[in-house]
Motif scaffolding. Structure first.
Motif, short mmCIF file in Angstrom:
data_model
loop_
_atom_site.label_atom_id
_atom_site.label_comp_id
_atom_site.label_asym_id
_atom_site.label_seq_id
_atom_site.Cartn_x
_atom_site.Cartn_y
_atom_site.Cartn_z
N CYS A 60 0.82 -1.61 0.04
CA CYS A 60 0.29 -0.45 0.06
C CYS A 60 0.70 1.77 0.27
CB CYS A 60 -0.67 -0.20 1.25
SG CYS A 60 -1.90 1.59 1.73
N HIS A 62 0.36 4.68 1.06
CA HIS A 62 0.04 4.75 3.03
C HIS A 62 1.45 4.10 3.57
CE1 HIS A 62 -2.73 5.72 6.68
NE2 HIS A 62 -1.55 7.11 5.98
N LYS A 63 1.07 2.68 4.19
CA LYS A 63 2.41 2.93 5.35
C LYS A 63 2.93 1.76 4.42
CE LYS A 63 0.75 6.03 8.66
NZ LYS A 63 0.47 6.08 10.19
N GLY A 64 2.70 0.67 3.08
CA GLY A 64 3.26 -0.37 3.14
C GLY A 64 2.10 -1.92 3.33
N PHE A 65 1.55 -1.89 4.15
CA PHE A 65 0.54 -3.18 4.49
C PHE A 65 0.16 -3.47 3.10
CE2 PHE A 65 -1.77 -2.16 8.70
CZ PHE A 65 -0.47 -1.49 8.46
N CYS A 78 -6.88 -2.33 1.69
CA CYS A 78 -5.58 -2.90 2.34
C CYS A 78 -6.06 -2.43 3.80
CB CYS A 78 -4.74 -0.98 2.20
SG CYS A 78 -3.46 -1.22 3.46
N GLY A 80 -4.76 -2.20 6.28
CA GLY A 80 -4.33 -1.30 7.18
C GLY A 80 -5.32 -0.69 7.19
N HIS A 81 -5.75 0.86 6.48
CA HIS A 81 -6.56 2.15 6.88
C HIS A 81 -7.23 1.90 5.16
CE1 HIS A 81 -2.90 2.61 8.44
NE2 HIS A 81 -3.01 2.35 9.52
N TYR A 82 -7.99 0.43 4.63
CA TYR A 82 -8.78 0.54 4.12
C TYR A 82 -8.89 1.26 2.19
CZ TYR A 82 -10.15 -0.98 9.12
OH TYR A 82 -10.49 -1.09 9.76
N SER A 83 -7.62 1.72 2.12
CA SER A 83 -7.73 1.99 1.13
C SER A 83 -7.47 1.69 0.22
CB SER A 83 -5.96 2.08 0.37
OG SER A 83 -5.91 3.67 1.30
FE1 FES Z 1 -2.62 0.73 3.31
FE2 FES Z 1 -2.47 2.53 5.41
S1 FES Z 1 -1.05 0.99 5.20
S2 FES Z 1 -4.12 2.31 3.45
#
Ligand code: FES
Length: 132
Positions: A60, A62-65, A78, A80-83
């Motif tokens: 991802c 955003h933060k690599g999830f 994602c 992590g935070h649903y992107s």
């Molecule tokens: Fe994917 Fe935050 S790591 S939305």
């Protein structure tokens, strides 16, 4: 901007891909996980006889999830935070906290059906360039 020379890496063969069943790959190096997939729908930038084979990073932006695939709307998602990212539209972000589209791996196809990754559009998460 600097021009980057990418490696050419065989990632799959057309005969191995079934619609909506992404196959794990790494590109341009082992620390960059992704998927190659047959969408079943012709898309801009798709390769193969049906113009529907694409490949993306699964980190991802955003933060690599690690992203997971949803076949119902051909998106990478994602936990992590649903992107959410649209695999039919070049990794376009469709929702969430990321601030970039998903990195797409450019593909080329050989006469024998071998699919090779040949480049990357957009930055892979955590990198200042896509070849370190
Ligand atoms: Fe994917 Fe935050 S790591 S939305």
């Amino acid at each position: 901007p600097a021009r980057i020379t990418y490696p050419v890496a065989r990632v799959a063969n057309v005969g191995e891909l079934k619609p909506n069943e992404p196959v794990p790959i790494s590109y341009p190096d082992p620390d960059s996980p992704g998927v190659v997939m047959k969408l079943g729908t012709r898309v801009a930038g798709g390769v193969g006889p049906d113009g529907d084979i694409v490949a993306f990073s699964t980190m991802c932006p955003h933060k690599g999830f690690p992203l997971f695939f949803r076949a119902d709307d051909r998106s990478l998602n994602c936990p992590g935070h649903y992107s959410r990212f649209d695999c039919e539209k070049g990794g376009l972000q469709i929702w969430g906290q990321a601030t970039a589209n998903l990195a797409q791996f450019r593909l080329a196809i050989a006469a024998n059906g071998d699919i090779s990754a040949i480049g990357v559009d957009e930055l892979i998460y955590g990198r200042i360039s896509n070849v370190l």
